[in-house]
Scaffold this active site. Structure first.
Site, mmCIF file in Angstrom:
data_model
loop_
_atom_site.group_PDB
_atom_site.id
_atom_site.type_symbol
_atom_site.label_atom_id
_atom_site.label_comp_id
_atom_site.label_asym_id
_atom_site.label_seq_id
_atom_site.Cartn_x
_atom_site.Cartn_y
_atom_site.Cartn_z
ATOM 1 C CE LYS A 131 -2.982 1.914 -0.324
ATOM 2 N NZ LYS A 131 -3.079 2.820 -1.486
ATOM 3 C CE1 TYR B 192 1.007 0.632 -4.256
ATOM 4 C CE2 TYR B 192 2.262 1.588 -2.454
ATOM 5 C CZ TYR B 192 1.077 1.077 -2.954
ATOM 6 O OH TYR B 192 -0.039 1.018 -2.148
ATOM 7 C CG ASN C 168 -6.396 4.225 -1.870
ATOM 8 O OD1 ASN C 168 -5.454 3.938 -1.136
ATOM 9 N ND2 ASN C 168 -6.484 3.808 -3.120
ATOM 10 C CG HIS D 192 -2.138 -2.494 -2.109
ATOM 11 N ND1 HIS D 192 -2.031 -1.967 -3.372
ATOM 12 C CD2 HIS D 192 -1.634 -3.766 -2.185
ATOM 13 C CE1 HIS D 192 -1.462 -2.867 -4.164
ATOM 14 N NE2 HIS D 192 -1.213 -3.962 -3.463
ATOM 15 C CD GLU E 93 0.853 -6.562 -4.744
ATOM 16 O OE1 GLU E 93 -0.184 -6.811 -4.102
ATOM 17 O OE2 GLU E 93 0.895 -5.710 -5.655
HETATM 18 P P1 CMP Z 1 -3.105 1.159 -4.559
HETATM 19 O O1 CMP Z 1 -4.206 0.215 -4.845
HETATM 20 O O2 CMP Z 1 -2.328 0.959 -3.321
HETATM 21 O O3 CMP Z 1 -2.098 1.148 -5.805
HETATM 22 C C1 CMP Z 1 -1.397 2.288 -6.249
HETATM 23 C C2 CMP Z 1 -1.756 3.499 -5.489
HETATM 24 O O4 CMP Z 1 -1.376 4.716 -6.076
HETATM 25 C C3 CMP Z 1 -3.252 3.603 -5.361
HETATM 26 O O5 CMP Z 1 -3.727 2.607 -4.499
HETATM 27 C C4 CMP Z 1 -3.436 5.023 -4.906
HETATM 28 O O6 CMP Z 1 -3.441 5.137 -3.497
HETATM 29 C C5 CMP Z 1 -2.194 5.689 -5.464
HETATM 30 N N1 CMP Z 1 -2.568 6.714 -6.460
HETATM 31 C C6 CMP Z 1 -3.203 6.508 -7.610
HETATM 32 N N2 CMP Z 1 -3.394 7.692 -8.247
HETATM 33 C C7 CMP Z 1 -2.848 8.660 -7.445
HETATM 34 C C8 CMP Z 1 -2.731 10.050 -7.547
HETATM 35 N N3 CMP Z 1 -3.202 10.719 -8.599
HETATM 36 N N4 CMP Z 1 -2.127 10.708 -6.533
HETATM 37 C C9 CMP Z 1 -1.630 10.025 -5.461
HETATM 38 N N5 CMP Z 1 -1.721 8.675 -5.325
HETATM 39 C C10 CMP Z 1 -2.331 8.006 -6.309
#
Ligand code: CMP
Length: 143
Positions: free
Chosen positions: A9, A49, A112, A115, A126
């Protein structure tokens, strides 16, 4: 052979973690079959998403994932979907154990680092969203 979609990311790219992340999957023994640095469009982010569109954080998620370049990757190997998710760690880096990518490098659930597809269906969807047919390579990897 099973394939999955992984994406460093914008926070991971900014923090120079692309090499470290690629190294981890290479060292594990998985095969890199596609990769590109790209800035995701608003439309692609919303499609990718889509399952989260009713969540309160959807707008924030789309804004963040389109905020800078991501490193999109296709990886191949036995059980790569589940194994890559184990190597990534829990979605919330504060709950991810040390030794996982999010456990070692992440701080917040929004930023985080990485993905990864969560199922065979997601991986297929995807990979098709991010890569054209000619962009995935097929080759024999020596052990
Ligand atoms: P990802 O695995 O990319 O899939 C969905 C994403 O939503 C997840 O990683 C997080 O980065 C994001 N996400 C999940 N919960 C929250 C939250 N409470 N606030 C912001 N982003 C979130």
């Amino acid at each position: 052979m099973e394939k999955t979609f992984l994406m460093v990311k914008p926070d991971g790219v900014q923090r120079n973690l692309v090499g470290e992340i690629v190294r981890r999957f290479e060292s594990k023994g998985f095969k890199l079959v596609g990769a590109k640095l790209m800035v995701i469009s608003d439309d692609l982010a919303k499609t990718h998403y889509g399952e989260h569109k009713e969540r309160p954080f959807f707008g924030e998620l789309v804004d963040f994932i389109t905020s800078g370049p991501v490193f999109a990757m296709a990886w191949e190997g036995e059980n790569v979907i589940t194994s890559a998710r184990d190597m990534m760690g829990k979605t919330n880096p504060l709950e991810a154990v040390s030794g996982t990518i999010r456990g070692d490098f992440g701080m917040t659930v929004g930023k985080n680092i990485i993905h990864g597809s969560d199922s065979a269906e997601s991986a297929e969807r995807e990979l098709k969203l991010f890569f054209g047919e000619n962009e995935l390579t097929s080759y024999v990897k020596q052990d």
